[in-house]
Each structure stands twice: as C-alpha cells, then as structure tokens.
Design a protein around this motif. Structure first.
Motif, short mmCIF file in Angstrom:
data_model
loop_
_atom_site.label_atom_id
_atom_site.label_comp_id
_atom_site.label_asym_id
_atom_site.label_seq_id
_atom_site.Cartn_x
_atom_site.Cartn_y
_atom_site.Cartn_z
N THR A 94 -7.63 1.55 -4.98
CA THR A 94 -7.77 2.74 -4.12
C THR A 94 -7.31 4.02 -4.83
OG1 THR A 94 -7.49 1.30 -2.24
CG2 THR A 94 -7.18 3.66 -1.83
N PRO A 95 -6.18 4.02 -5.54
CA PRO A 95 -5.77 5.25 -6.22
C PRO A 95 -6.79 5.74 -7.26
CG PRO A 95 -3.92 3.75 -6.09
CD PRO A 95 -5.12 2.98 -5.65
N GLU A 96 -7.63 4.84 -7.77
CA GLU A 96 -8.64 5.29 -8.74
C GLU A 96 -9.55 6.35 -8.09
OE1 GLU A 96 -10.80 2.09 -10.51
OE2 GLU A 96 -9.01 1.08 -11.27
N HIS A 97 -9.90 6.12 -6.80
CA HIS A 97 -10.74 7.10 -6.08
C HIS A 97 -9.99 8.42 -5.90
CE1 HIS A 97 -13.87 4.25 -5.22
NE2 HIS A 97 -13.02 3.43 -4.64
N TYR A 98 -8.70 8.31 -5.57
CA TYR A 98 -7.90 9.54 -5.38
C TYR A 98 -7.82 10.33 -6.68
CZ TYR A 98 -6.62 8.62 -0.59
OH TYR A 98 -6.67 8.45 0.77
N ALA A 149 0.83 -1.21 0.00
CA ALA A 149 0.00 0.00 0.00
C ALA A 149 0.86 1.26 0.00
CB ALA A 149 -0.93 -0.01 1.21
N GLN A 150 2.00 1.17 0.67
CA GLN A 150 2.89 2.34 0.73
C GLN A 150 3.30 2.78 -0.68
OE1 GLN A 150 3.48 3.90 3.44
NE2 GLN A 150 5.16 5.27 2.90
N ILE A 151 3.69 1.82 -1.50
CA ILE A 151 4.12 2.16 -2.86
C ILE A 151 2.92 2.48 -3.76
CG2 ILE A 151 5.32 1.32 -4.94
CD1 ILE A 151 7.00 -0.46 -3.03
N ASN A 152 1.93 1.59 -3.74
CA ASN A 152 0.85 1.72 -4.73
C ASN A 152 -0.17 2.79 -4.37
OD1 ASN A 152 2.20 -0.37 -5.88
ND2 ASN A 152 0.57 -1.87 -5.74
N VAL A 153 -0.47 2.92 -3.08
CA VAL A 153 -1.48 3.91 -2.68
C VAL A 153 -0.81 5.23 -2.31
CG1 VAL A 153 -3.40 4.43 -1.14
CG2 VAL A 153 -3.03 2.07 -1.88
N VAL A 154 0.06 5.18 -1.29
CA VAL A 154 0.69 6.44 -0.84
C VAL A 154 1.56 7.03 -1.95
CG1 VAL A 154 2.18 7.51 0.91
CG2 VAL A 154 0.60 5.69 1.56
N GLY A 155 2.28 6.16 -2.67
CA GLY A 155 3.11 6.63 -3.79
C GLY A 155 2.28 7.38 -4.82
N ALA A 163 -2.09 3.21 -14.65
CA ALA A 163 -2.13 1.78 -14.97
C ALA A 163 -2.79 1.02 -13.84
CB ALA A 163 -0.71 1.25 -15.19
N SER A 164 -4.07 0.67 -14.02
CA SER A 164 -4.77 -0.15 -13.04
C SER A 164 -4.80 -1.60 -13.55
CB SER A 164 -6.17 0.41 -12.79
OG SER A 164 -6.80 -0.31 -11.74
N SER A 165 -5.62 -2.41 -12.93
CA SER A 165 -5.51 -3.85 -13.22
C SER A 165 -6.85 -4.56 -13.13
CB SER A 165 -4.56 -4.46 -12.17
OG SER A 165 -4.63 -5.85 -12.22
N ALA A 166 -6.96 -5.67 -13.87
CA ALA A 166 -8.13 -6.55 -13.77
C ALA A 166 -8.26 -7.13 -12.37
CB ALA A 166 -8.00 -7.69 -14.77
N ALA A 167 -7.16 -7.08 -11.59
CA ALA A 167 -7.19 -7.61 -10.22
C ALA A 167 -8.22 -6.87 -9.35
CB ALA A 167 -5.80 -7.48 -9.58
N VAL A 168 -8.64 -5.69 -9.76
CA VAL A 168 -9.62 -4.94 -8.94
C VAL A 168 -10.98 -5.65 -8.92
CG1 VAL A 168 -8.49 -2.73 -9.46
CG2 VAL A 168 -10.54 -3.38 -10.74
N TYR A 169 -11.28 -6.45 -9.96
CA TYR A 169 -12.61 -7.06 -10.06
C TYR A 169 -12.77 -8.32 -9.21
CZ TYR A 169 -13.09 -4.13 -14.25
OH TYR A 169 -13.15 -3.08 -15.13
N GLY A 170 -11.65 -8.99 -8.91
CA GLY A 170 -11.75 -10.28 -8.22
C GLY A 170 -12.35 -11.33 -9.14
N ASN A 171 -12.96 -12.37 -8.52
CA ASN A 171 -13.57 -13.41 -9.35
C ASN A 171 -14.84 -12.88 -10.02
OD1 ASN A 171 -12.09 -15.79 -9.56
ND2 ASN A 171 -12.55 -16.33 -7.43
N PRO A 172 -14.92 -12.94 -11.34
CA PRO A 172 -16.05 -12.35 -12.04
C PRO A 172 -17.38 -13.01 -11.69
CG PRO A 172 -14.34 -13.03 -13.59
CD PRO A 172 -13.93 -13.54 -12.25
N ILE A 173 -18.43 -12.18 -11.62
CA ILE A 173 -19.77 -12.76 -11.46
C ILE A 173 -20.46 -12.86 -12.81
CG2 ILE A 173 -20.08 -12.23 -9.01
CD1 ILE A 173 -21.62 -9.77 -9.77
N TYR A 174 -19.88 -12.22 -13.83
CA TYR A 174 -20.33 -12.44 -15.22
C TYR A 174 -19.14 -12.17 -16.14
CZ TYR A 174 -20.88 -7.31 -15.24
OH TYR A 174 -20.67 -5.96 -15.12
N LEU A 175 -19.21 -12.75 -17.34
CA LEU A 175 -18.14 -12.58 -18.32
C LEU A 175 -18.73 -12.14 -19.67
CD1 LEU A 175 -16.02 -15.80 -17.60
CD2 LEU A 175 -15.31 -13.46 -17.14
#
Ligand SMILES: NC(=O)c1ccc[n+]([C@@H]2O[C@H](COP(=O)([O-])OP(=O)(O)OC[C@H]3O[C@@H](n4cnc5c(N)ncnc54)[C@H](O)[C@@H]3O)[C@@H](O)[C@H]2O)c1
Length: 306
Positions: free
Chosen positions: A144-148, A87-93, A112-124
C-alpha cells in the motif's frame, strides 16, 4: 541522510556503509526490535516512533536530503493476528513519514518493500510487472505505501525508489524473528537442537546477503528515480539445501524436524533482478556460500561470547 529503522538488521548495515562513505547520518528508531549495539557510534540517534507527532520536527531539525525508510512491523504471523496494528505501523507510519518529508522538503525517499507483495508466483522468476496478490496482511501493508509514494511524488515533487527485497539474511538478523530462516537454523545448530522446517523443505527462496541489500540502497541514492526494483540474487534455493549448506559449514550431522507449513507461506520464490542491474547499476556480490560463511562466523563468535 536519515535512516528509519536504523537500529534494525538491514538498515544498520546501510547506516554503516553511508558513514564509511563520509555521509552525515541520523537514525530514527523506536528500538522495538532494533538494538543499541547495532547503531553506528557516529550516527545521530532519534529514539522515536514513526507514528509520533515529533516526526516533522525531527526532519526539520536534521534536514536530510534523502530518507531511507526501513522502520516496519516485519512479522508475517503478527500481521495475520493483528492486521490493524500491522497497518498502523507500515501504512499509516509511512504516510506520516511522507507528510514530514513534504514539510521538510526532502529530495528523495528510498522505501524497503518486499517480495511478499507478489504472493504465490504465477511465473518465475518474478519481475516487477508480475501481478500483486499478497497472501498476508504484511504483504498488503508493504505494498500500500508504494501507491502513496507514487501519488506523493506526483503531488509534491518528492522523488522515490522502491526496492522489493527477496529473503534477506546475514549478520545481525534476529533468530527469534520471522523472516530469518538462516539465523533460526544457525541458532538451533549452535544450541545443539534440531532445526525446524515448516513443510517438506522443498519450498524455494531467493536468498540475498544483507551487505548486497545495503549496496542497493546506496546505488538508489542517485539512480532509479520513480522506479520499483527487485533486489535479489535471481536464484532458487530449497530450504532443505539451505540447511544442508549451513550444516556442512558447522560440520553438523543432525536431522531437522518437519512441521506443518504455516499459513501465508509462499511456496516458491525467485525474483528477476535485471531491472536493478540495468538502472541502478547494482549487482549482488556475495554467493550464498560466501554470505553464509560470514554469517556463521558472526553467530559462532557471538554464541561463544554469550
Ligand atoms: N528481512 C527481510 O528478509 C526483509 C525482506 C523484505 C523486506 N524487508 C523490509 O526491510 C525493512 C527492515 O527489516 P529488518 O529485517 O531489518 O527488520 P528489523 O525488525 O530488524 O528492523 C526494523 C526496525 O524498525 C524499527 N521499528 C519498528 N517499528 C517502528 C516504529 N513504529 N517506529 C520507529 N521504528 C520502528 C525496529 O526497532 C527495527 O530497528 C522492513 O521494512 C522490512 O519490511 C525485510
């Protein structure tokens, strides 16, 4: 333009493309995973950490119109073991970078965000309105940085575009790294070892070639204002099929070792890219086979040359 993480796998390709198109480019990187030899010789280099207090002075010095932000801790398993470090690097950075953007009156930041934000898909396929339910702290620290970005944009008139990448593969990916199943398979095959598959190999991924990702960043320089976009091929490939395609390219006949699935591994992934096609006027140009061919040629050459 200033590219954070510009000595890394993905961002070094973005730097090359920006310079090829005649832009004056700086990179900011602490070289924790980035490599000197990936850095374009025409780029200005700031060897710094994004957490360093010098960040604002660097931005005031170079005065970039746009920041392309890729510096990050990218290892999912590290995020599980060391969530505060992650979190220190990805959020605070990222927050520190946004503060510096404000001070230097940067026009736009591409994140650069990631598909990892979605977790296991509930639809594809997963579109950008899919619920956010990360399985790892890495997924949390990329989201979290997306909100910032959104709130900084509202408060301080900073434009942004968020790009959520599917599984990026290609030339320069670190085979020892976490995300690089393609480079890990190639590394094992070239080293005459058995590739390792976690789980039964029937899990699927949406693989996107790194040069297509670089093109998406270029497209976002002047489009996709305040938008969030999946950058993907919108195709599901099983890990078993991926290994088969790579094995055929190398004429490799060995079998993989199957190991237990790792915690926080997503089972199926496929991202809808229609919003990026529409708003960024971007589309992937590489088929998986073409991207893998280019990647295999690169690793064969490097392996042969030590
Ligand atoms: N590779 C993928 O499949 C993938 C998928 C989704 C999102 N992403 C995102 O794309 C970005 C680039 O990933 P990559 O695969 O090229 O990884 P990478 O490790 O090759 O690149 C990251 C770069 O950031 C630098 N860096 C790390 N911490 C830093 C810090 N504190 N200060 C300054 N520089 C720092 C590293 O030295 C490296 O050059 C990351 O933000 C990652 O989360 C990657």
């Amino acid at each position: 333009m200033l590219v954070t993480g510009g000595a890394g796998f993905i961002a070094s390709h973005i730097v090359d493309l920006l310079i090829e198109q005649g832009n004056h480019v700086a990179i900011l990187d602490n070289f924790s995973t980035g490599r000197e030899e990936f850095v374009n010789s025409q780029a200005v280099v700031y060897k710094e950490d994004i957490l360093d207090d010098q960040l604002t002075n660097i931005l005031l010095d170079f005065n970039p119109e746009v920041i392309i932000h890729h510096a990050a801790q990218i290892d999912v398993q590290t995020s599980i073991k060391r969530p505060a470090f992650d979190a220190q690097i990805n959020v605070v950075g990222t927050i520190k970078l946004l503060e510096a953007c404000k001070a230097a009156r940067v026009r736009k930041i591409i994140y650069a965000s990631s598909a990892a934000v979605y977790g296991n898909p509930i639809y594809l396929p997963v579109d950008e309105r899919h619920p956010i339910a990360p399985l790892s702290f890495y997924g949390v620290s990329k989201h979290t940085p997306e909100h910032y970005l959104e709130v900084f944009s509202q408060q301080f008139d900073l434009d942004y575009t968020i790009l959520r990448y599917a599984n990026v593969y290609g030339v320069r990916q670190d085979p020892k790294g976490e995300g690089g199943v393609v480079s890990m398979f190639i590394d094992k095959i070239l080293g005459l070892q058995q590739p390792i598959i976690y789980g039964d190999g029937k899990q699927t991924r949406d693989f996107i070639y790194v040069k297509d990702v670089a093109n998406a960043n270029i497209a976002a320089l002047n489009s996709g204002s305040k938008g969030t976009y999946n950058i993907s091929c919108n195709l599901q490939t099983t890990v078993n099929d991926l290994l088969l395609t790579i094995s055929l390219l190398y004429n490799h006949k060995g079998t993989p070792i199957y190991k237990e699935m790792r915690s926080a591994d997503i089972i199926h992934s496929c991202l809808d890219n229609s919003a990026a096609r529409r708003d960024l006027r971007w589309e992937p140009l590489y088929t998986l086979k073409d991207g893998l061919k280019e990647t295999c040629e690169y690793y064969s050459h490097h392996y042969a040359n030590g």
